[in-house]
Write an enzyme that holds these catalytic residues in place. Sequence first.
Site, PDB file in Angstrom:
ATOM      1  CD  GLU A 270      -2.735  -1.214   2.556  1.00 52.83           C
ATOM      2  OE1 GLU A 270      -2.554  -0.680   3.627  1.00 52.83           O
ATOM      3  OE2 GLU A 270      -3.609  -2.143   2.693  1.00 52.83           O
TER       4      GLU A 270
ATOM      5  CD  GLU B  28      -4.745  -7.965   1.798  1.00 54.71           C
ATOM      6  OE1 GLU B  28      -5.604  -7.360   2.525  1.00 54.71           O
ATOM      7  OE2 GLU B  28      -3.613  -7.687   2.130  1.00 54.71           O
TER       8      GLU B  28
HETATM    9  C1  GLA Z   1      -4.881  -4.648   4.502  1.00 52.85           C
HETATM   10  C2  GLA Z   1      -3.655  -5.226   4.827  1.00 52.85           C
HETATM   11  C3  GLA Z   1      -3.815  -6.659   5.285  1.00 52.85           C
HETATM   12  C4  GLA Z   1      -5.043  -6.378   6.583  1.00 52.85           C
HETATM   13  C5  GLA Z   1      -6.266  -6.114   5.740  1.00 52.85           C
HETATM   14  C6  GLA Z   1      -7.375  -6.057   7.238  1.00 52.85           C
HETATM   15  O1  GLA Z   1      -5.632  -4.961   3.201  1.00 52.85           O
HETATM   16  O2  GLA Z   1      -3.140  -5.496   3.611  1.00 52.85           O
HETATM   17  O3  GLA Z   1      -2.837  -7.253   6.234  1.00 52.85           O
HETATM   18  O4  GLA Z   1      -4.339  -5.737   7.414  1.00 52.85           O
HETATM   19  O5  GLA Z   1      -5.806  -4.669   5.806  1.00 52.85           O
HETATM   20  O6  GLA Z   1      -7.556  -7.119   7.705  1.00 52.85           O
END
Ligand code: GLA
Length: 369
Positions: A150, A255
């Site tokens: 990020e 994710e």
């Molecule tokens: C972001 C992070 C993850 C996690 C999510 C929430 O996407 O990359 O590691 O913290 O937020 O669970």
Amino acid sequence: MTLKTAFEPYFRIGSAISRRNLHIPADRKLLLEQFSSFTSENDMKPMFFLDEKENLADPDKYGLAPALTFDKAIPYLEFAKQNGIAMRGHTLAWHNQTPAWFYHVGYDETAPLADRETMLSRLENYIKGVLTFVQTQYPGIVYAWDVVNEAIENGGFRDTLWHKVIGYDFVEMAFTFARKYAAPGVALFYNDYNTAQAWKRDLIISNILKPLKDKGLIDGFGMQTHITMTEPDLQDYKTALEMYGSLGLQIHITELDIHNPNPSDASQKKLGERYRELFTILLDAKKSGKANVTSVTFWNLYDECTWLSMFRRETSYPLLFKSSGAAKEAYYAVLSTVLDPKDIEPWTFDAAEEDFIAEPYEEAPRRRP
Ligand code: GLA
């Protein structure tokens, strides 16, 4: 046929798991039967690898090479090793879940920020320490690392302490160190969210992926894919996926969840339809060679432990399973993208009542206490 076998010809299927999941026998069983990869949801982030007690007790000794502790990561690595399941490493450098003291002179939050040379040394030794431990103690377990998470926001590089102390070559330096210490075959990833947004997509490509690729420092891009029932438009997602894919990097969906606050049958059916559309896009891109998708990870194992409800307090039913291990309609929708209808078997989860009880454990804090 379960998810991992059905998708085996195309990509690994993974799930994020927490300490709680690791301590519940039924959760471990569900993971091992359905998935071929997992990510530790929190316990391999900097706040858990950095040994706060040691570093703060002797900042002179550890000022350039932070003391690390592997206590929190070891149970996941052991589990993976004993059960022959692969892991994604998440995440080496991130502005969140990294303690504030780490960036300061003498590891003292009230002192000024450390200078660039000091922070480069801390970053290098941190990455070296984590990779060396994992690769020597658990060779072959972690197949990919999110090196930086990020780093793009608001039309440019995100304003973080990392950028403040090192400068905007922080991302490149993190990848340089990761490449230096990663074992052959361990793939290095940049990971981000909202990656189908055009401005963000273009910046990620021009400012991060292309330059790193040209220098041979990166192997893949992680599209987090925390999406909702309406956003993004999946045509935009497909366009972005193909643009990232055309760089010749591996693509991981790292994710995945589809936020849905409505548990009704009708709405959960729509959830299944959206998953079906998404997996069709991923498979088409893979089969046509437009994007080399090699791993798809759901963010959490079942609805009752989704971070959307637990952390964001949004109450959501975004995944494929229930805590009982029962498969939702979305599970069958996902399988239908890859299997003939006649080959889709009803999923029956065989776990005893006592398998749902956790051994004593303490959940990972998401912020420093
Ligand atoms: C972001 C992070 C993850 C996690 C999510 C929430 O996407 O990359 O590691 O913290 O937020 O669970």
